[in-house]
Motif scaffolding. Sequence first.
Motif, PDB file in Angstrom:
ATOM      1  N   THR A 174       0.825  -1.209   0.000  1.00 20.23           N
ATOM      2  CA  THR A 174       0.000   0.000   0.000  1.00 20.23           C
ATOM      3  C   THR A 174       0.855   1.254   0.000  1.00 20.23           C
ATOM      4  O   THR A 174       0.610   2.194  -0.756  1.00 20.23           O
ATOM      5  CB  THR A 174      -0.922   0.013   1.239  1.00 20.23           C
ATOM      6  N   LEU A 175       1.882   1.255   0.843  1.00 25.41           N
ATOM      7  CA  LEU A 175       2.745   2.431   0.961  1.00 25.41           C
ATOM      8  C   LEU A 175       3.482   2.711  -0.339  1.00 25.41           C
ATOM      9  O   LEU A 175       3.544   3.844  -0.808  1.00 25.41           O
ATOM     10  CB  LEU A 175       3.737   2.229   2.105  1.00 25.41           C
ATOM     11  N   SER A 176       4.045   1.679  -0.948  1.00 28.93           N
ATOM     12  CA  SER A 176       4.836   1.879  -2.159  1.00 28.93           C
ATOM     13  C   SER A 176       3.972   2.299  -3.341  1.00 28.93           C
ATOM     14  O   SER A 176       4.449   2.973  -4.257  1.00 28.93           O
ATOM     15  CB  SER A 176       5.605   0.604  -2.519  1.00 28.93           C
ATOM     16  N   SER A 177       2.688   1.947  -3.320  1.00 30.15           N
ATOM     17  CA  SER A 177       1.819   2.295  -4.445  1.00 30.15           C
ATOM     18  C   SER A 177       1.112   3.631  -4.266  1.00 30.15           C
ATOM     19  O   SER A 177       0.599   4.200  -5.223  1.00 30.15           O
ATOM     20  CB  SER A 177       0.755   1.202  -4.655  1.00 30.15           C
ATOM     21  N   SER A 178       1.096   4.158  -3.021  1.00 26.91           N
ATOM     22  CA  SER A 178       0.346   5.392  -2.773  1.00 26.91           C
ATOM     23  C   SER A 178       1.228   6.574  -2.456  1.00 26.91           C
ATOM     24  O   SER A 178       0.731   7.656  -2.131  1.00 26.91           O
ATOM     25  CB  SER A 178      -0.636   5.189  -1.613  1.00 26.91           C
ATOM     26  N   ALA A 179       2.550   6.395  -2.513  1.00 32.32           N
ATOM     27  CA  ALA A 179       3.457   7.486  -2.142  1.00 32.32           C
ATOM     28  C   ALA A 179       3.190   8.707  -3.004  1.00 32.32           C
ATOM     29  O   ALA A 179       3.013   8.622  -4.208  1.00 32.32           O
ATOM     30  CB  ALA A 179       4.903   7.041  -2.298  1.00 32.32           C
ATOM     31  N   GLY A 180       3.150   9.865  -2.360  1.00 34.55           N
ATOM     32  CA  GLY A 180       2.911  11.102  -3.091  1.00 34.55           C
ATOM     33  C   GLY A 180       2.570  12.222  -2.146  1.00 34.55           C
ATOM     34  O   GLY A 180       2.776  12.141  -0.943  1.00 34.55           O
ATOM     35  N   ASP A 181       1.994  13.294  -2.691  1.00 30.02           N
ATOM     36  CA  ASP A 181       1.672  14.471  -1.894  1.00 30.02           C
ATOM     37  C   ASP A 181       0.303  14.313  -1.256  1.00 30.02           C
ATOM     38  O   ASP A 181      -0.658  13.926  -1.913  1.00 30.02           O
ATOM     39  CB  ASP A 181       1.695  15.708  -2.793  1.00 30.02           C
ATOM     40  N   ALA A 182       0.182  14.613   0.016  1.00 27.53           N
ATOM     41  CA  ALA A 182      -1.079  14.408   0.744  1.00 27.53           C
ATOM     42  C   ALA A 182      -1.946  15.655   0.658  1.00 27.53           C
ATOM     43  O   ALA A 182      -2.105  16.395   1.605  1.00 27.53           O
ATOM     44  CB  ALA A 182      -0.792  14.070   2.201  1.00 27.53           C
ATOM     45  N   ASP A 183      -2.524  15.902  -0.514  1.00 25.38           N
ATOM     46  CA  ASP A 183      -3.271  17.140  -0.684  1.00 25.38           C
ATOM     47  C   ASP A 183      -4.560  17.178   0.117  1.00 25.38           C
ATOM     48  O   ASP A 183      -5.084  18.236   0.427  1.00 25.38           O
ATOM     49  CB  ASP A 183      -3.564  17.393  -2.166  1.00 25.38           C
ATOM     50  N   THR A 184      -5.108  16.018   0.495  1.00 20.84           N
ATOM     51  CA  THR A 184      -6.350  16.002   1.261  1.00 20.84           C
ATOM     52  C   THR A 184      -6.162  15.479   2.672  1.00 20.84           C
ATOM     53  O   THR A 184      -7.078  15.546   3.482  1.00 20.84           O
ATOM     54  CB  THR A 184      -7.407  15.109   0.577  1.00 20.84           C
ATOM     55  N   GLY A 185      -5.012  14.909   2.979  1.00 22.19           N
ATOM     56  CA  GLY A 185      -4.813  14.316   4.290  1.00 22.19           C
ATOM     57  C   GLY A 185      -5.288  12.885   4.367  1.00 22.19           C
ATOM     58  O   GLY A 185      -5.200  12.256   5.409  1.00 22.19           O
ATOM     59  N   HIS A 186      -5.785  12.337   3.261  1.00 27.39           N
ATOM     60  CA  HIS A 186      -6.298  10.965   3.263  1.00 27.39           C
ATOM     61  C   HIS A 186      -5.603  10.088   2.233  1.00 27.39           C
ATOM     62  O   HIS A 186      -6.034   8.973   1.976  1.00 27.39           O
ATOM     63  CB  HIS A 186      -7.806  10.962   3.000  1.00 27.39           C
ATOM     64  N   GLY A 187      -4.533  10.553   1.639  1.00 30.60           N
ATOM     65  CA  GLY A 187      -3.849   9.745   0.637  1.00 30.60           C
ATOM     66  C   GLY A 187      -2.438  10.239   0.430  1.00 30.60           C
ATOM     67  O   GLY A 187      -2.002  11.210   1.046  1.00 30.60           O
ATOM     68  N   GLY A 188      -1.694   9.595  -0.471  1.00 33.21           N
ATOM     69  CA  GLY A 188      -0.347  10.023  -0.761  1.00 33.21           C
ATOM     70  C   GLY A 188       0.610   9.819   0.382  1.00 33.21           C
ATOM     71  O   GLY A 188       1.516  10.628   0.596  1.00 33.21           O
ATOM     72  N   PHE A 189       0.439   8.750   1.158  1.00 31.73           N
ATOM     73  CA  PHE A 189       1.338   8.521   2.290  1.00 31.73           C
ATOM     74  C   PHE A 189       2.739   8.202   1.785  1.00 31.73           C
ATOM     75  O   PHE A 189       2.924   7.445   0.835  1.00 31.73           O
ATOM     76  CB  PHE A 189       0.807   7.385   3.165  1.00 31.73           C
ATOM     77  N   SER A 190       3.755   8.793   2.407  1.00 36.13           N
ATOM     78  CA  SER A 190       5.117   8.644   1.925  1.00 36.13           C
ATOM     79  C   SER A 190       6.058   8.009   2.931  1.00 36.13           C
ATOM     80  O   SER A 190       7.243   7.869   2.661  1.00 36.13           O
ATOM     81  CB  SER A 190       5.670  10.013   1.498  1.00 36.13           C
ATOM     82  N   ALA A 191       5.568   7.608   4.086  1.00 33.62           N
ATOM     83  CA  ALA A 191       6.384   6.889   5.060  1.00 33.62           C
ATOM     84  C   ALA A 191       5.451   6.131   5.989  1.00 33.62           C
ATOM     85  O   ALA A 191       4.278   6.486   6.142  1.00 33.62           O
ATOM     86  CB  ALA A 191       7.270   7.854   5.861  1.00 33.62           C
ATOM     87  N   GLY A 192       5.982   5.090   6.605  1.00 34.38           N
ATOM     88  CA  GLY A 192       5.138   4.332   7.518  1.00 34.38           C
ATOM     89  C   GLY A 192       5.932   3.376   8.382  1.00 34.38           C
ATOM     90  O   GLY A 192       7.069   3.021   8.067  1.00 34.38           O
TER      91      GLY A 192
END
Length: 214
Positions: free
Chosen positions: A58-76
């Motif tokens: 999930t982390l590797s496929s969703s990395a990016g900018d968190a423009d809404t606070g609900h996606g684009g996670f870049s670390a975990g």
Amino acid sequence: MSAIRYAVDEELVIPIPAEALDVSERESWAARAAARFGRLSAEASDRLRHALAREQATLSSSAGDADTGHGGFSAGFVAFDPVTSSFASTRLAVASVPFSPEQRRAFLLPEAPLPPQLRVGPTNSFGDSCSSTFPRAAHGGTAEIRWLWVAEDATLVASAAPIRLAATLGVGSVAEAVLRSVIVDGADARRQAEDFDPAELIALSQKEQPAWRE
């Protein structure tokens, strides 16, 4: 994507690699990471291995900018509570703009079976944070904890879920120890947004909660 760095206690925390891994590499990494927690039962160790593999994908496929606070996670990372032998994933993300007051409320006060409980969270290179804890309707018997930092030019968010209700305090304490150490690119040069006051948000949310009627 912003680089997020943090320090961990390897006895309690498993960092999740954000780079793309193929299925074989991912499963091998998850098995090695889960094996470090030998005090877990065989069943719990197997659940941890599957959770690690799922989170890494999930982390590797969703990395990016968190423009809404609900996606684009870049670390975990996965935080382990030794008292209850429970674990939960914590994801972090950076948005390149400060959240507006409306975005802050939407992130910290989502709809939930019970009103989210706000409190002051840990301080790091982004300044002070506000923390929100609430039960999850879609996963009975579990909770989620969210943290929000707002700087003048960026926003840092974190979310830990799902957490067994009995482990909320333990997992939250482990996660916050990590979150205190977070550094994001040149975040040491950033300053907390003047209009972001966790104590004020907490007081406002308490006033808005319905009072018990006699």
